[in-house]
Structures are given as structure tokens and as C-alpha cells.
Write a protein that holds these residues in place. Structure first.
Motif, PDB file in Angstrom:
ATOM      1  N   PHE A   1      43.501  56.507  56.201  1.00  0.00           N
ATOM      2  CA  PHE A   1      44.451  55.682  56.945  1.00  0.00           C
ATOM      3  C   PHE A   1      45.831  55.700  56.299  1.00  0.00           C
ATOM      4  N   LEU A   2      45.875  55.561  54.961  1.00  0.00           N
ATOM      5  CA  LEU A   2      47.162  55.497  54.267  1.00  0.00           C
ATOM      6  C   LEU A   2      47.908  56.826  54.330  1.00  0.00           C
ATOM      7  N   SER A   3      47.182  57.920  54.514  1.00  0.00           N
ATOM      8  CA  SER A   3      47.847  59.218  54.610  1.00  0.00           C
ATOM      9  C   SER A   3      48.676  59.343  55.884  1.00  0.00           C
ATOM     10  N   ASP A   4      48.287  58.614  56.936  1.00  0.00           N
ATOM     11  CA  ASP A   4      49.045  58.649  58.195  1.00  0.00           C
ATOM     12  C   ASP A   4      48.788  57.365  58.978  1.00  0.00           C
ATOM     13  N   PRO A   5      49.309  56.228  58.484  1.00  0.00           N
ATOM     14  CA  PRO A   5      49.018  54.944  59.151  1.00  0.00           C
ATOM     15  C   PRO A   5      49.536  54.879  60.575  1.00  0.00           C
ATOM     16  N   ALA A   6      50.698  55.488  60.833  1.00  0.00           N
ATOM     17  CA  ALA A   6      51.261  55.439  62.184  1.00  0.00           C
ATOM     18  C   ALA A   6      50.364  56.162  63.187  1.00  0.00           C
ATOM     19  N   GLY A   7      49.622  57.174  62.697  1.00  0.00           N
ATOM     20  CA  GLY A   7      48.758  57.931  63.590  1.00  0.00           C
ATOM     21  C   GLY A   7      47.576  57.143  64.102  1.00  0.00           C
ATOM     22  N   LEU A   8      47.223  56.045  63.407  1.00  0.00           N
ATOM     23  CA  LEU A   8      46.079  55.237  63.827  1.00  0.00           C
ATOM     24  C   LEU A   8      46.501  53.896  64.423  1.00  0.00           C
ATOM     25  N   ILE A   9      47.783  53.703  64.651  1.00  0.00           N
ATOM     26  CA  ILE A   9      48.250  52.543  65.409  1.00  0.00           C
ATOM     27  C   ILE A   9      48.723  53.078  66.761  1.00  0.00           C
ATOM     28  N   LYS A  10      47.864  52.984  67.737  1.00  0.00           N
ATOM     29  CA  LYS A  10      48.115  53.582  69.051  1.00  0.00           C
ATOM     30  C   LYS A  10      47.310  52.824  70.085  1.00  0.00           C
ATOM     31  N   PRO A  11      47.511  53.093  71.367  1.00  0.00           N
ATOM     32  CA  PRO A  11      46.741  52.382  72.391  1.00  0.00           C
ATOM     33  C   PRO A  11      45.246  52.489  72.137  1.00  0.00           C
ATOM     34  N   PRO A  12      44.501  51.400  72.247  1.00  0.00           N
ATOM     35  CA  PRO A  12      43.062  51.412  71.947  1.00  0.00           C
ATOM     36  C   PRO A  12      42.292  52.481  72.715  1.00  0.00           C
ATOM     37  N   ARG A  13      42.703  52.781  73.925  1.00  0.00           N
ATOM     38  CA  ARG A  13      41.967  53.769  74.730  1.00  0.00           C
ATOM     39  C   ARG A  13      42.084  55.179  74.144  1.00  0.00           C
ATOM     40  N   ASP A  14      43.047  55.402  73.251  1.00  0.00           N
ATOM     41  CA  ASP A  14      43.251  56.734  72.681  1.00  0.00           C
ATOM     42  C   ASP A  14      42.410  56.981  71.434  1.00  0.00           C
ATOM     43  N   PHE A  15      41.660  55.992  70.968  1.00  0.00           N
ATOM     44  CA  PHE A  15      40.830  56.164  69.776  1.00  0.00           C
ATOM     45  C   PHE A  15      39.568  56.952  70.122  1.00  0.00           C
ATOM     46  N   ASP A  16      39.292  57.991  69.339  1.00  0.00           N
ATOM     47  CA  ASP A  16      38.025  58.699  69.536  1.00  0.00           C
ATOM     48  C   ASP A  16      36.932  58.009  68.721  1.00  0.00           C
ATOM     49  N   LEU A  17      35.712  58.537  68.774  1.00  0.00           N
ATOM     50  CA  LEU A  17      34.571  57.873  68.148  1.00  0.00           C
ATOM     51  C   LEU A  17      34.739  57.771  66.640  1.00  0.00           C
ATOM     52  N   LEU A  18      35.221  58.826  66.000  1.00  0.00           N
ATOM     53  CA  LEU A  18      35.398  58.798  64.547  1.00  0.00           C
ATOM     54  C   LEU A  18      36.495  57.830  64.140  1.00  0.00           C
ATOM     55  N   GLU A  19      37.590  57.799  64.877  1.00  0.00           N
ATOM     56  CA  GLU A  19      38.694  56.893  64.559  1.00  0.00           C
ATOM     57  C   GLU A  19      38.291  55.436  64.710  1.00  0.00           C
ATOM     58  N   ARG A  20      37.361  55.173  65.606  1.00  0.00           N
ATOM     59  CA  ARG A  20      36.900  53.801  65.790  1.00  0.00           C
ATOM     60  C   ARG A  20      36.105  53.286  64.594  1.00  0.00           C
ATOM     61  N   ARG A  21      35.654  54.192  63.743  1.00  0.00           N
ATOM     62  CA  ARG A  21      34.854  53.792  62.586  1.00  0.00           C
ATOM     63  C   ARG A  21      35.669  53.678  61.306  1.00  0.00           C
ATOM     64  N   VAL A  22      36.917  54.134  61.341  1.00  0.00           N
ATOM     65  CA  VAL A  22      37.749  54.102  60.135  1.00  0.00           C
ATOM     66  C   VAL A  22      37.986  52.667  59.691  1.00  0.00           C
ATOM     67  N   MET A  23      37.745  52.400  58.403  1.00  0.00           N
ATOM     68  CA  MET A  23      37.982  51.074  57.814  1.00  0.00           C
ATOM     69  C   MET A  23      37.335  49.962  58.636  1.00  0.00           C
ATOM     70  N   SER A  24      36.077  50.169  58.997  1.00  0.00           N
ATOM     71  CA  SER A  24      35.340  49.175  59.791  1.00  0.00           C
ATOM     72  C   SER A  24      36.091  48.792  61.065  1.00  0.00           C
ATOM     73  N   ALA A  25      36.737  49.797  61.686  1.00  0.00           N
ATOM     74  CA  ALA A  25      37.441  49.653  62.970  1.00  0.00           C
ATOM     75  C   ALA A  25      38.714  48.821  62.870  1.00  0.00           C
ATOM     76  N   ARG A  26      39.231  48.606  61.670  1.00  0.00           N
ATOM     77  CA  ARG A  26      40.431  47.780  61.552  1.00  0.00           C
ATOM     78  C   ARG A  26      41.648  48.367  62.278  1.00  0.00           C
ATOM     79  N   PRO A  27      41.944  49.674  62.159  1.00  0.00           N
ATOM     80  CA  PRO A  27      43.083  50.196  62.932  1.00  0.00           C
ATOM     81  C   PRO A  27      42.924  49.965  64.436  1.00  0.00           C
TER      82      PRO A  27
END
Length: 446
Positions: A292-318
Motif C-alpha cells: 500500500f505504501l509503495s503506491d497509496p494513491a493507486g488504492l484510493i479509487k472508486p470501490p467498484r474498481d477494486f479487484d479481488l486481491l486489492e479487496r484483501r490488502v490490509m484487511s480491506a482498509r483501502p
């Protein structure tokens, strides 16, 4: 007893809770009688009540009167008692508390504008609870500059330690937040509140300088182990600066003044080694944090754009943060400034925001975020202006800031108690540093 890990906090049952609580009352009475002042006694008892109530979560979460839960009634009762019998009215005007009052005003205004005055009252009561703790600690230190009452305040954390030991002895774990292990939280409902309460215990041990060294070291070790057993990654990460500062200052101050430079160098080397060991032990647990810290802006986006792996990052916090940020962005211009109202997320989102700034943005808008950052800045500046224990105070405020980045201690009574203790101690230390020292007496000559 069911040995299977549960998704929620295990409960001991009244057959265990009641007799253990009665036994824990004995050291509480002794501590309360020896705390040295009304304010010190209040702090000891208020903390003990909060941490004991957490083990009764099956009963304290239920509405008991006028639609309020047992926890809410307990907080209101403690706050009312403190305001009436403990807090001196003049201390309500301490300048460091102005950002807190700004948050209360914003909460009431936002709640009124959004048609939910009850939410504003609830948040106002929480901040009143924290304010009472702040002033009580400040007053206790004015009566007791050596902070002897904090040595007795360690008794307040016995319920956490005892009930956690019982959960180990009776093999009553809870499934971790990520579902990848077991945590031991002594009958609490969730590891977040339990670990924050245990971190508060470590904080008290850090500043209980009048306690016997053996007792103090044992208490710090017990609360340190308790935090690790609770397994809440956010608290473990946030706790690291405070633990390291305590270790470094403890080693440095344990020798004569002329030996402190060499000991400080040794302590720093030992601290680096300990941090390295910690990184190795928890590298797998915090791997997604690095992503997440390597690219925080990349994981702050519309919820519908999260794929399955991104939804699991940091217990889904992003994903959670993005859900709140994009929901706030769809509000009116007035809601951008003042938010959707305190606790307005309940019933709309499955989980709370898991970040104080994100939650404040949604509830109180840009004005609320500005007030929260002002509060942190004011208290951090007070810590930096203090004298004597400045290093540990700064580390403690930084640890609390980190805690706010992935959970919401301001939403938990345990977190409000922690910040109240820290701010009360900080305000006293800042005022003591600003007070001019008495000039040495000059001999009189005829």
C-alpha cells in the motif's frame, strides 16, 4: 468451554466473571485509597470500570435504560461524576482544550444540519469523557508532581491481564481479524479495543516513575506481551515507537550521568537490533502494508474498481477508506465542509471507517479534519515543549497518531481514555516547563 476460535470475542459467563471481578475489587480499593488525591482516585477507578466492563460485553452492549447500552450509561455516569465532583471549573478553560471544544461544536452543528441531533449528543458525551480524564490527570499531577498515582493506576489494568490469562488458561481464543490465526483478548468483543486498552497500560507504566523498578518492569513486560497476544496489527505497529523510546530511555537513565553517552550509543544499537528482529518476525503480517505504501494513491479509487486481491490488502482498509471518501465526495458543498453528521455511517456502511481522518471527513467535513489536525498539533507541540520526559512524550504522541491511521481510537472509549491520559500528562509537563525556575538566593552583605 468451546476451544474453537470464534469470530467475535469469547465470553466467560457470569460464573467466571463475577467471582473474578469481586477478587479484583480488593486491589482496586487499596489503589483508590492510596492514589493521593480525589483526581488520582477518580482516574484509577474510572479506568478500572471501563476495562472491567469490556469483559462483560454480552451484557454491556445491550440497551439497559432509555435505549442506552450499559457501556453508554457507564460512560455518561463517569463523565457526570467527574464534571460534578472532580473537575475544577477553572481548568475547563485550559487553552490546550480549545480544539476539543471546536470538535464538539462542529459535531453539534453538523448533527443539527443533517437532522440527527442524537448523533451530536453522543459524540459530545465521548469528548466530554476524554476532557474529564485530561483534567483529572492534570489535577492529580498538580497534587502529586512525582506521579505516584500512576503507580497505583497500574492496578486499573489488572482486569485486562487477568482475563487475558484466563482466556489462555481456558483456551478461549478468538479468530484473528484476517482469519489467519488466533488472538487472546480476555473476553473482550474485539482485539482493537482490547489492544488499545493494553497499550494504555503500557503508557501508564512508562510514566509511573515512582513505582518500584521490579514492579514497573514486570508490568511493562506483561502489557507488552498482552499486546502481542492480542494480535491486532495496527496496535502492534503503532506501539513500536513508544516501546522503543521506553527501552532506549530506560537503559540510558539506568546508569550514572557520566556514563550516559556510552550507554545511549549501546541502547541505540540494541534498539536497531530489536527493530530488525521485529521486522523479520512480522514481515509476512505487514507485507500488504508495504504494498500500500509503495503506491497509496493507486488504492484510493472508486470501490467498484477494486479487484479481488486489492479487496484483501490490509484487511480491506483501502477499500473501506475509498468507500467513505467517495461517498463524502457525492455530498453537497455544505456537507463537504461540515460532513454528514456524527455516527451517520451506521446503517449505511458495514464497518466503521478505520481511519480517524477519513471518518472525521465523512462525519464533520473539512472543518472537522482541520480541528482534529489542530488538536494533534497542539498536543504534539506541548509534548515538544515539555521538560524531563520529552522523548517519551513525543514518541507516545507519534504512536497515537499512527494508531489513528488504521483504526479509530476516538470512536472507542478505550482510545479516548488513552488520549485523555496522554494529554493530561502532556499539558502538565508543558506547563511545568513554561513555569520560570526560582532564581538562586544571593547572600546578603552588610
Amino acid at each position: 468451554m468451546n476451544p474453537q476460535a470464534l469470530p467475535y470475542g469469547p465470553a466467560f459467563g457470569l460464573g467466571v466473571l463475577v467471582p473474578v471481578t469481586v477478587l479484583l475489587l480488593v486491589p482496586l480499593v487499596i489503589a483508590a485509597r492510596r492514589a493521593g488525591s480525589v483526581a488520582g482516585t477518580f482516574v484509577v477507578v474510572a479506568l478500572w470500570l471501563r476495562y472491567t466492563a469490556g469483559a462483560y460485553h454480552l451484557y454491556m452492549f445491550k440497551p439497559l435504560a432509555v435505549g442506552l447500552s450499559g457501556n453508554a450509561l457507564l460512560s455518561i455516569g463517569v463523565t457526570a461524576f467527574g464534571l460534578i465532583f472532580v473537575v475544577r471549573p477553572a481548568n475547563l478553560a485550559l487553552k490546550w482544550l480549545l480544539p476539543v471544544y471546536a470538535l464538539v461544536v462542529l459535531a453539534l452543528v453538523s448533527a443539527a444540519l443533517n437532522g440527527d441531533p442524537a448523533g451530536g449528543v453522543n459524540m459530545g458525551v465521548k469528548y466530554a469523557y476524554m476532557t474529564v480524564i485530561v483534567i483529572a490527570v492534570f489535577q492529580a499531577l498538580r497534587c502529586d508532581p512525582e506521579a505516584r498515582f500512576l503507580s497505583w493506576a497500574m492496578i486499573s489494568f489488572l482486569p485486562l491481564l487477568v482475563f487475558q490469562a484466563l482466556s489462555l488458561a481456558l483456551h478461549l481464543p478468538k479468530g484473528s481479524e484476517d482469519g489467519d490465526g488466533l488472538v487472546w483478548i480476555g473476553g473482550y468483543n474485539h482485539e482493537a479495543a482490547f489492544s488499545v486498552a493494553m497499550m494504555t497500560g503500557f503508557l501508564v507504566g512508562c510514566f509511573a516513575r515512582s513505582a518500584p523498578p521490579v514492579v514497573r518492569v514486570a508490568f511493562l513486560a506483561a502489557t507488552f506481551l498482552g499486546i502481542v497476544l492480542a494480535g491486532y496489527r495496527t496496535t502492534i505497529l503503532a506501539f513500536a515507537p513508544l516501546a522503543l523510546a521506553t527501552f532506549l530511555s530506560g537503559l540510558t537513565l539506568s546508569v550514572r550521568r557520566d556514563q550516559r553517552v556510552s550507554m545511549a550509543v549501546t541502547a541505540v544499537v540494541a534498539g536497531v537490533l530489536l527493530v530488525s528482529v521485529g521486522v523479520l518476525l512480522y514481515s509476512a503480517s505487514f507485507a500488504d502494508l508495504g504494498a500500500f505504501l509503495s503506491d497509496p494513491a493507486g488504492l484510493i479509487k472508486p470501490p467498484r474498481d477494486f479487484d479481488l486481491l486489492e479487496r484483501r490488502v490490509m484487511s480491506a482498509r483501502p477499500l473501506i477508506w475509498s468507500s467513505y471518501i467517495y461517498a463524502w465526495a457525492e455530498g453537497t458543498p455544505l456537507q463537504h465542509l461540515l460532513g454528514f453528521g456524527p455516527e451517520s455511517w451506521e446503517g449505511l456502511f458495514k464497518v466503521y471507517p478505520h481511519n480517524t481522518l477519513v471518518g472525521t471527513l465523512y462525519e464533520l467535513g473539512w472543518f472537522g479534519v482541520a480541528a482534529m489536525i489542530t488538536l494533534w498539533t497542539v498536543m504534539f507541540a506541548a509534548a515538544a515543549a515539555s521538560r524531563g520526559e520529552r522523548f517519551k512524550l513525543i514518541a507516545a504522541h507519534f504512536a497515537f497518531f499512527l494508531l489513528n491511521m488504521a483504526t479509530m481510537p476516538f470512536w472507542q472509549v478505550e482510545g479516548l481514555a488513552m488520549y485523555g491520559l496522554l494529554c493530561g500528562y502532556t499539558i502538565y509537563a508543558a506547563r511545568a516547563a513554561a513555569r520560570p525556575r526560582a532564581a538562586p538566593l544571593r547572600p546578603a552583605y552588610p
